[in-house]
Design an enzyme around this catalytic site. Structure first.
Site, PDB file in Angstrom:
ATOM      1  N   HIS A  18       0.876  -1.167   0.000  1.00 50.63           N
ATOM      2  CA  HIS A  18       0.000   0.000   0.000  1.00 50.63           C
ATOM      3  C   HIS A  18       0.918   1.223   0.000  1.00 50.63           C
ATOM      4  O   HIS A  18       2.084   1.117   0.387  1.00 50.63           O
ATOM      5  CB  HIS A  18      -0.775  -0.124   1.319  1.00 50.63           C
ATOM      6  CG  HIS A  18      -1.774   0.919   1.595  1.00 50.63           C
ATOM      7  ND1 HIS A  18      -1.449   2.120   2.154  1.00 50.63           N
ATOM      8  CD2 HIS A  18      -3.112   0.921   1.415  1.00 50.63           C
ATOM      9  CE1 HIS A  18      -2.565   2.835   2.321  1.00 50.63           C
ATOM     10  NE2 HIS A  18      -3.582   2.122   1.876  1.00 50.63           N
ATOM     11  N   HIS A  21       2.649   1.644   3.295  1.00 49.11           N
ATOM     12  CA  HIS A  21       3.841   0.817   3.557  1.00 49.11           C
ATOM     13  C   HIS A  21       5.064   1.490   2.920  1.00 49.11           C
ATOM     14  O   HIS A  21       6.117   1.606   3.543  1.00 49.11           O
ATOM     15  CB  HIS A  21       3.679  -0.590   2.952  1.00 49.11           C
ATOM     16  CG  HIS A  21       2.492  -1.343   3.479  1.00 49.11           C
ATOM     17  ND1 HIS A  21       1.707  -2.143   2.693  1.00 49.11           N
ATOM     18  CD2 HIS A  21       1.957  -1.400   4.726  1.00 49.11           C
ATOM     19  CE1 HIS A  21       0.742  -2.688   3.431  1.00 49.11           C
ATOM     20  NE2 HIS A  21       0.877  -2.245   4.666  1.00 49.11           N
ATOM     21  N   CYS A 126     -10.508  -9.076  16.287  1.00 51.04           N
ATOM     22  CA  CYS A 126     -10.572  -8.376  14.989  1.00 51.04           C
ATOM     23  C   CYS A 126      -9.436  -8.924  14.130  1.00 51.04           C
ATOM     24  O   CYS A 126      -8.258  -8.746  14.449  1.00 51.04           O
ATOM     25  CB  CYS A 126     -10.433  -6.869  15.165  1.00 51.04           C
ATOM     26  SG  CYS A 126     -10.245  -6.060  13.554  1.00 51.04           S
ATOM     27  N   CYS A 129      -6.971  -6.248  12.662  1.00 43.62           N
ATOM     28  CA  CYS A 129      -5.937  -5.779  13.594  1.00 43.62           C
ATOM     29  C   CYS A 129      -5.091  -6.936  14.093  1.00 43.62           C
ATOM     30  O   CYS A 129      -4.050  -6.704  14.697  1.00 43.62           O
ATOM     31  CB  CYS A 129      -6.556  -5.129  14.830  1.00 43.62           C
ATOM     32  SG  CYS A 129      -7.507  -3.668  14.522  1.00 43.62           S
ATOM     33  N   CYS A 144     -15.023  -2.611  14.918  1.00 44.61           N
ATOM     34  CA  CYS A 144     -13.647  -2.166  15.140  1.00 44.61           C
ATOM     35  C   CYS A 144     -13.512  -0.781  14.498  1.00 44.61           C
ATOM     36  O   CYS A 144     -13.931  -0.591  13.358  1.00 44.61           O
ATOM     37  CB  CYS A 144     -12.666  -3.147  14.484  1.00 44.61           C
ATOM     38  SG  CYS A 144     -11.035  -2.422  14.227  1.00 44.61           S
ATOM     39  N   HIS A 147     -11.230  -1.071  11.267  1.00 49.07           N
ATOM     40  CA  HIS A 147     -11.622  -1.949  10.158  1.00 49.07           C
ATOM     41  C   HIS A 147     -13.111  -1.972   9.879  1.00 49.07           C
ATOM     42  O   HIS A 147     -13.547  -2.595   8.911  1.00 49.07           O
ATOM     43  CB  HIS A 147     -11.058  -3.362  10.383  1.00 49.07           C
ATOM     44  CG  HIS A 147      -9.564  -3.377  10.362  1.00 49.07           C
ATOM     45  ND1 HIS A 147      -8.811  -3.265  11.504  1.00 49.07           N
ATOM     46  CD2 HIS A 147      -8.699  -3.419   9.324  1.00 49.07           C
ATOM     47  CE1 HIS A 147      -7.520  -3.255  11.165  1.00 49.07           C
ATOM     48  NE2 HIS A 147      -7.427  -3.342   9.861  1.00 49.07           N
ATOM     49  N   LYS A 299     -11.374   7.787   3.445  1.00 49.53           N
ATOM     50  CA  LYS A 299     -10.503   6.611   3.554  1.00 49.53           C
ATOM     51  C   LYS A 299     -10.327   5.975   2.170  1.00 49.53           C
ATOM     52  O   LYS A 299     -11.263   5.944   1.374  1.00 49.53           O
ATOM     53  CB  LYS A 299     -11.167   5.611   4.513  1.00 49.53           C
ATOM     54  CG  LYS A 299     -10.187   4.594   5.044  1.00 49.53           C
ATOM     55  CD  LYS A 299     -10.779   3.684   6.085  1.00 49.53           C
ATOM     56  CE  LYS A 299      -9.737   2.600   6.304  1.00 49.53           C
ATOM     57  NZ  LYS A 299     -10.017   1.613   7.231  1.00 49.53           N
ATOM     58  N   LYS A 302     -10.922   0.165  -2.388  1.00 54.82           N
ATOM     59  CA  LYS A 302     -11.021  -0.310  -3.773  1.00 54.82           C
ATOM     60  C   LYS A 302     -12.332   0.170  -4.383  1.00 54.82           C
ATOM     61  O   LYS A 302     -12.373   0.622  -5.518  1.00 54.82           O
ATOM     62  CB  LYS A 302     -10.962  -1.842  -3.805  1.00 54.82           C
ATOM     63  CG  LYS A 302      -9.546  -2.351  -3.743  1.00 54.82           C
ATOM     64  CD  LYS A 302      -9.434  -3.772  -4.263  1.00 54.82           C
ATOM     65  CE  LYS A 302      -8.015  -4.264  -4.036  1.00 54.82           C
ATOM     66  NZ  LYS A 302      -7.903  -5.416  -3.189  1.00 54.82           N
TER      67      LYS A 302
HETATM   68  N1  MSP Z   1       2.358  -6.532  10.802  1.00 56.61           N
HETATM   69  C1  MSP Z   1       1.970  -5.425  11.576  1.00 56.61           C
HETATM   70  C2  MSP Z   1       3.157  -4.664  12.098  1.00 56.61           C
HETATM   71  C3  MSP Z   1       4.111  -5.449  12.940  1.00 56.61           C
HETATM   72  S1  MSP Z   1       5.474  -4.487  13.421  1.00 56.61           S
HETATM   73  C4  MSP Z   1       6.226  -5.349  14.594  1.00 56.61           C
HETATM   74  C5  MSP Z   1       1.121  -4.478  10.744  1.00 56.61           C
HETATM   75  N2  MSP Z   1       1.264  -4.565   9.421  1.00 56.61           N
HETATM   76  S2  MSP Z   1       0.526  -3.603   8.353  1.00 56.61           S
HETATM   77  O1  MSP Z   1       0.775  -4.200   7.062  1.00 56.61           O
HETATM   78  O2  MSP Z   1      -0.825  -3.409   8.704  1.00 56.61           O
HETATM   79  O3  MSP Z   1       1.324  -2.260   8.392  1.00 56.61           O
HETATM   80  C6  MSP Z   1       0.957  -1.181   9.227  1.00 56.61           C
HETATM   81  C7  MSP Z   1       1.876  -0.018   8.952  1.00 56.61           C
HETATM   82  O4  MSP Z   1       1.894   0.254   7.524  1.00 56.61           O
HETATM   83  C8  MSP Z   1       1.478   1.322   9.550  1.00 56.61           C
HETATM   84  O5  MSP Z   1       1.835   1.459  10.905  1.00 56.61           O
HETATM   85  C9  MSP Z   1       2.231   2.261   8.639  1.00 56.61           C
HETATM   86  O6  MSP Z   1       3.585   2.211   8.914  1.00 56.61           O
HETATM   87  C10 MSP Z   1       1.968   1.652   7.276  1.00 56.61           C
HETATM   88  N3  MSP Z   1       0.673   2.065   6.704  1.00 56.61           N
HETATM   89  C11 MSP Z   1      -0.239   1.230   6.122  1.00 56.61           C
HETATM   90  N4  MSP Z   1      -1.295   1.971   5.696  1.00 56.61           N
HETATM   91  C12 MSP Z   1      -1.095   3.270   5.988  1.00 56.61           C
HETATM   92  C13 MSP Z   1      -1.742   4.480   5.621  1.00 56.61           C
HETATM   93  N5  MSP Z   1      -2.917   4.533   5.014  1.00 56.61           N
HETATM   94  N6  MSP Z   1      -1.094   5.640   5.884  1.00 56.61           N
HETATM   95  C14 MSP Z   1       0.159   5.669   6.424  1.00 56.61           C
HETATM   96  N7  MSP Z   1       0.786   4.547   6.770  1.00 56.61           N
HETATM   97  C15 MSP Z   1       0.082   3.348   6.859  1.00 56.61           C
HETATM   98  O7  MSP Z   1       0.430  -3.665  11.320  1.00 56.61           O
END
Ligand code: MSP
Length: 511
Positions: A18, A21, A126, A129, A144, A147, A299, A302
């Protein structure tokens, strides 16, 4: 030399990357490059979280053998990060044997210390999460808040970690350590969470339900809860890469965890307590940023068609322009992103401001001074004022390193671009060049502008490394190598008589 350890969350591989990420991993890279230029040795990790129920479901859906699916998904993340010029030192995969061994070692240690117990549990889970939720975590419809789904009721035996006893220790630690959770708005949020009683943490999942996880070393019927395993990556990475305890300690005592606001509870509450139980100090700081949302604050989804695919965006506007947008527009609040917002920001900041300055100044100098940097004689007060202005903008306070420093750079380069553009217009070099008696004055002016451009791109290097190096080459300066440690940014360092390259448009207009 001081050592710093920077980490990002490790991302679930159940879906493709995403923009969020890409964002956090780009910010880690920006901080790493920024610190390395200032003489600090950085170890930077980012990567993927390969366990848990969510990943298990997508593995099944893929129809591929588990290991093949995990390889495929982690390669997608890794190659995107490489494309985005993210200079991680270690790409984390929780399926790594060394990580699994470390997690088992920790479980054994906690079990030995009698900090783990088994009990029957009923809770609302959830999946999004990967966390049990308390009724107070849900909205008024029982969904949640992140989500927007009703969590599932789970009734089962599980292992629990005794964390509740450490609630007041953690509250005090957070209150006493000003820079532990940054920015302060999230410190307040975590302290508010800690006003509710803290329950012990469920750290196992029965294999009858979840198999994609690390086996419990003392009970064959269970795997480790995904968050317990994932958080430990922050330690296992260092242990895998640095065998000497002193080196481990040097990095860990300056460890900075980057994350978004969605996962502050697991990071700022569970993680420091888990470390405490292992007699390891808390990380130095958590640097938390907001969330990317679509235009109008909606938000991304898709169904609304407002998702920004980082891979497509990179192909459309290029790595450095993408890094610039992400770095300049995100704060601790929700920030908007859309193709049209990115394009208008690109036009205003990069094409029309910095790009225009660069092209005009370089083209003019190249044409009138035989493709060489003019040698300045005496500087007038007007030039001295510019030098002072530049010197003031080079100074960046990063003793308490925060994500804000990167955001500040984007502001500064725009201020410098504006000032140099105005200066270039005011001094009208195209008039001076017609007057032979004013050639020395013109040389001092052009040198000042080009030296200012050099400084602008040296500041911008952590954000736009490729473009910065391309510009440095155009003005006859040496490029900043990726491995750089300690680089001095200073007024007047551009070497007169250096050979320039034929100027080209660095930020072309977008279609
Ligand atoms: N796997 C866990 C994290 C474990 S760390 C020990 C997780 N993964 S996640 O794929 O959901 O990634 C979450 C992180 O991705 C967020 O904290 C952020 O760093 C990034 N982002 C994902 N979507 C985001 C946005 N829409 N905006 C900004 N960053 C976000 O949680």
């Amino acid at each position: 030399m001081k050592k710093v350890y920077i980490t990002t969350p490790i991302y679930y591989i159940n879906a493709d990357p995403h923009i969020g990420h890409a964002h956090t991993s780009i910010m880690g890279d920006i901080l790493k490059r920024f610190l390395k230029m200032r003489g600090i040795d950085v170890f930077y990790t980012t990567g993927v979280d390969e366990h848990g129920q969510k990943n298990q479901a997508s593995t099944l859906m893929s129809g591929l053998p588990q290991a093949e699916y995990l390889d495929q998904q982690s390669t997608i993340y890794r190659s995107l990060f490489e494309k985005l010029n993210i200079s991680f030192d270690f790409f984390v995969r929780t399926s790594h044997i060394g990580h699994k061994d470390y997690v088992k070692q920790v479980l054994n240690e906690l079990f030995r210390k009698k900090l783990i117990y088994k009990k029957y549990y009923e809770g609302l889970y959830c999946l999004g999460c990967e966390q049990f939720k308390k009724p107070s975590d849900l909205d008024k419809n029982g969904l949640c808040t992140d989500h927007k789904k009703i969590p599932e009721l789970q009734k089962e035996m599980n292992y629990f970690l005794k964390i509740s006893e450490y609630q007041s220790w953690l509250t005090n630690y957070i209150e006493e350590n000003k820079y532990f959770i940054q920015p302060p708005v999230f410190k307040k949020e975590v302290l508010a969470m800690l006003e509710d009683p803290l329950e012990d943490l469920c750290i196992s999942r029965p294999k009858s339900r979840v198999t994609l996880g690390i086996d419990f070393p003392f009970d064959d019927d269970f795997v480790t809860y995904v968050w317990f395993d994932a958080l430990l990556n922050y330690i296992s990475n260092l242990k895998l890469n640095f065998k000497e305890e002193s080196e481990f300690n040097e990095y860990w005592s300056n460890s900075i965890h980057l994350l978004a606001k969605d996962i502050i509870k697991t990071h700022c509450i569970y993680w420091p307590i888990l470390l405490k139980l292992l007699d390891i100090d808390p990380p130095k700081s958590f640097q938390i940023h907001g969330f990317w949302v679509g235009e109008g604050g909606i938000k991304m989804s898709k169904s609304l068609g407002n998702i920004i695919d980082p891979k497509k965006l990179q192909q459309e506007i290029g790595t450095d322009a993408m890094r610039y947008y992400l770095c300049s527009k995100m704060t601790y609040k929700d920030s908007q992103i859309s193709i049209s917002l990115i394009k208008s920001n690109y036009e205003a900041d990069l094409a029309n401001n910095i790009g225009n300055l660069l092209y005009r100044a370089c083209k003019f100098t190249f044409k009138n001074f035989n493709g060489k940097i003019p040698k300045p004689g005496k500087f007038d007060q007007r030039e001295k004022d510019i030098h002072l202005f530049l010197s003031n903008h080079i100074k960046l306070d990063f003793k308490q390193l925060s994500l804000k420093v990167a955001h500040d750079i984007t502001k500064r380069i725009i201020i410098i671009g504006n000032r140099l553009n105005k200066y270039f217009n005011d001094v009208t070099p195209w008039e001076l060049v017609k007057d032979r008696d004013r050639i020395e004055e013109l040389k001092a002016i052009l040198y000042t502008v080009l030296d200012g451009i050099k400084i602008l791109f040296e500041l911008a290097y952590p954000i736009m490394p490729n473009i910065a190096n391309e510009v440095l080459k155009i003005i006859g300066a040496s490029k900043i190598p990726d491995k750089i440690i300690n680089y001095e940014i200073k007024v007047g360092k551009l070497k007169p008589d250096s050979k320039m390259l034929k100027p080209k448009i660095i930020f072309p207009k977008l279609n």
